[in-house]
Scaffold this motif. Sequence first.
Motif, PDB file in Angstrom:
ATOM      1  N   UNK A   1       0.806  -1.221   0.000  1.00 50.71           N
ATOM      2  CA  UNK A   1       0.000   0.000   0.000  1.00 50.71           C
ATOM      3  C   UNK A   1       0.843   1.276   0.000  1.00 50.71           C
ATOM      4  N   UNK A   2       2.066   1.203   0.545  1.00 48.43           N
ATOM      5  CA  UNK A   2       2.922   2.393   0.607  1.00 48.43           C
ATOM      6  C   UNK A   2       3.126   3.047  -0.741  1.00 48.43           C
TER       7      UNK A   2
ATOM      8  N   UNK B   1       1.355   2.702  -3.372  1.00 49.64           N
ATOM      9  CA  UNK B   1       0.075   3.191  -3.893  1.00 49.64           C
ATOM     10  C   UNK B   1      -0.253   4.541  -3.257  1.00 49.64           C
ATOM     11  N   UNK B   2      -0.006   4.641  -1.942  1.00 49.96           N
ATOM     12  CA  UNK B   2      -0.256   5.919  -1.272  1.00 49.96           C
ATOM     13  C   UNK B   2       0.623   7.015  -1.869  1.00 49.96           C
TER      14      UNK B   2
ATOM     15  N   UNK C   1      -0.729   7.976  -5.240  1.00 49.39           N
ATOM     16  CA  UNK C   1      -1.987   8.709  -5.110  1.00 49.39           C
ATOM     17  C   UNK C   1      -1.728  10.142  -4.666  1.00 49.39           C
ATOM     18  N   UNK C   2      -0.836  10.287  -3.690  1.00 46.09           N
ATOM     19  CA  UNK C   2      -0.525  11.627  -3.200  1.00 46.09           C
ATOM     20  C   UNK C   2       0.114  12.466  -4.300  1.00 46.09           C
TER      21      UNK C   2
ATOM     22  N   UNK D   1       3.213  11.685   2.342  1.00 44.18           N
ATOM     23  CA  UNK D   1       2.210  11.194   1.386  1.00 44.18           C
ATOM     24  C   UNK D   1       0.949  10.701   2.071  1.00 44.18           C
ATOM     25  N   UNK D   2       0.990  10.426   3.344  1.00 41.76           N
ATOM     26  CA  UNK D   2      -0.224   9.937   4.009  1.00 41.76           C
ATOM     27  C   UNK D   2      -0.251  10.389   5.443  1.00 41.76           C
ATOM     28  N   UNK D   3      -1.434  10.720   5.919  1.00 39.19           N
ATOM     29  CA  UNK D   3      -1.563  11.137   7.305  1.00 39.19           C
ATOM     30  C   UNK D   3      -2.648  10.286   7.952  1.00 39.19           C
ATOM     31  N   UNK D   4      -2.326   9.687   9.077  1.00 37.82           N
ATOM     32  CA  UNK D   4      -3.307   8.839   9.757  1.00 37.82           C
ATOM     33  C   UNK D   4      -4.519   9.655  10.158  1.00 37.82           C
ATOM     34  N   UNK D   5      -5.733   9.109   9.976  1.00 38.92           N
ATOM     35  CA  UNK D   5      -6.916   9.869  10.370  1.00 38.92           C
ATOM     36  C   UNK D   5      -6.945  10.073  11.877  1.00 38.92           C
TER      37      UNK D   5
ATOM     38  N   UNK E   1       0.418   9.982  13.286  1.00 41.46           N
ATOM     39  CA  UNK E   1       1.514   9.432  12.513  1.00 41.46           C
ATOM     40  C   UNK E   1       1.333   9.821  11.049  1.00 41.46           C
ATOM     41  N   UNK E   2       2.444   9.959  10.336  1.00 40.48           N
ATOM     42  CA  UNK E   2       2.366  10.231   8.907  1.00 40.48           C
ATOM     43  C   UNK E   2       3.269   9.253   8.152  1.00 40.48           C
ATOM     44  N   UNK E   3       2.995   9.092   6.866  1.00 42.11           N
ATOM     45  CA  UNK E   3       3.850   8.280   6.004  1.00 42.11           C
ATOM     46  C   UNK E   3       4.655   9.218   5.118  1.00 42.11           C
TER      47      UNK E   3
ATOM     48  N   UNK F   1       7.102   5.263   8.343  1.00 38.65           N
ATOM     49  CA  UNK F   1       6.100   5.851   9.233  1.00 38.65           C
ATOM     50  C   UNK F   1       6.793   6.751  10.233  1.00 38.65           C
TER      51      UNK F   1
END
Lengths: 320, 170
Positions: free
Chosen positions: A68-69, A71-72, A75-76, A146-150, A157-159, A193
Motif C-alpha cells: 500500500x505504501x 500506492x499511497x 496517489x498523493x 504522502x499519508x496522514x493517519x486519520x 503518525x504520517x507516512x 512511518x
Amino acid sequence: MGNVKGPSLGRPVTDDDGRTRFGSERGGSSRVVVGLLVAASLTVITVDAASGDRSPIDPARSAVGNVLGPIESSTATATRPFRETMAYFSSNGDLRDDVARLSAQNSQLRSEVEQTPLDRNRLAELDGLTTTANQTGYALVAARVVGMGPMQSFSRTVTIDAGASSGIRPDMTVLNNDGLVGRVLSTTRTTANVLLILDTDSVVGGRLGSNMEIGFLRGRGVTGNRGRLDLDLVDHSVTPAKGDVVVTWGSQNGVPYVAGIPIGTVESVFSTPRELAKHAVIDPYVDFTSLDVVGVVVPKKTAGDRLVINGLAAKTGGAR
Amino acid sequence: MNLTRTGLVGVVIVIAVIFQVAVFNLFSVNGVVPNLALIVVVAASIARGPQFGATVGFIAGLLLDLAPPADHVAGRWALALVLVAVLAGRVRSDARRSPIAGLATVAVCSFIATSVFALSGVVLGDHALPAGEMMQVVGIALLWDIVCAPLLLPGLMALFERTRSSELAY
C-alpha cells in the motif's frame, strides 16, 4: 434487472438467495460467521497488544505497507496539483491573518526596541543556540509526506515517501524548515512511518534556551491550531519563562533525537496545588496541519537511491 | 467472473482506505477525515446482509489497522467495523426504506465505530486521549460521515446489490 440505474432504496428486502427476511433461515450461519469475525478481531488485538515489540503481526504490517505504501505515494503525487490549489485558497485567509498579526507585532516590537540592552544577553544566547542548530551540519534525506493517519485513529503518525532503500532506519530524527517533526517508527522499502511529536506516545528530551534546564516534552495527541506539547522540567525549582525557546536535548548517537533542533516556544506556565513542579505548555514551531517536505537525519556516509544533503548550505548560512 | 467480482469488492475497500489516508487529509478538520471504509461497510451490510457486511468490515478494518501510517494495536478497527456491520445488517430492512433512514444508519454506525475504537484504546492504554478530546473527534467524524454518505451510499449499495455473494469467491 429492470432497476439497475437507481439505488435499491425502497425495494423489498431479499437475502443472498432471494429469500425474504434475513435471519429466518440463514440466521444461524450468519451468526456463526459474525461470531467468528468478532473472535478473529479480538484475537488479533490480543496477540498484537500482548506481544509488545516483537509482534507476530509485524510481518503482516510490513507486507501491507510494502504493497500500500507505493500506492499511497503515487496517489498523493497524482493529487498534488489539486492539493496545492487547495493550499492556495486555504492559506490566503491565513496570510491575511498573518499580515494583521505581524503589523500588530511590528508596532509592539518597535516599542520594545527601546529596551534592547536588557534583552541582549538572552538574545545572544538564543542566537548561539539557533546557529548551533544550523551549524551541526547533519546529513539529511529529503522526503514528502504522502499519508496522514486519520484523527479517528487517535494516533498522530504520517507516512513519508522515502524508506529503507534511501538509508532510512527506525529511530531517526525527522525535521523540517521550522523545527522538529518527529521520529521514524518503522520503514518499508519505499516508505517510512513517522511518529509526530504531538502524539500522546511521543516523549522528547527538551532543553530550555535561556537557562539550559532539561525536561521532557509529551504530546497531547491533538493537531490543528491547538496542537501543543507539555513540558515537565527535571529541576522542579525552575520556572520556565514565557516565550522561552525549547530545543532538543539529544541522546547518545543521536537516537532517536539529535541535539539542538528547535521544538517550540513556551506559551504558558501553570502549576497545580498538589505538586511543586511547574508545567509549561509549548507551542511547536512546526505547522503539523500542512506538513509537506521533511528531512530525515541520516549518518553522513549514507548511500541510498536519494540525494543526501550534507548540511553545507546550513554551514555557510551559519558562518555569517 | 467470480474472481472479478471479488476483486471489485477488494478494490473498492483498498480505494476507500488509500483515499482516507492519502487524499482526504486535504480536507481534514482537526485531523479528522471522512471514514470512507465505514461507509463502504455500512453499504455492504445494508445491501447484502450482516454476514457479507461483517466480512467486508473485517477486511477493511484490518487494512486500516495495517496500512502505513497506522501505529495502533492491530485489530481495533476490524472489531469496530465488524460490530457496525452487524448493527447495519440488523436494521437493513428499515435502512432501505428511505434515503433518510440510510443516512441515519450511517450516522449511528459512525458514532458507534469511532466510540468502540476509542474505548478499545482506553482499555488497552493505546493512544488514549482525554475523554473531552475523544468526544470532539467522534462528533466531527460523525458530521463528516453524514456529509459524505449521501454522495457514496447509493452508488456503493447499487454496486454491492449487483455482486450477489453466491457469485463471490471467498
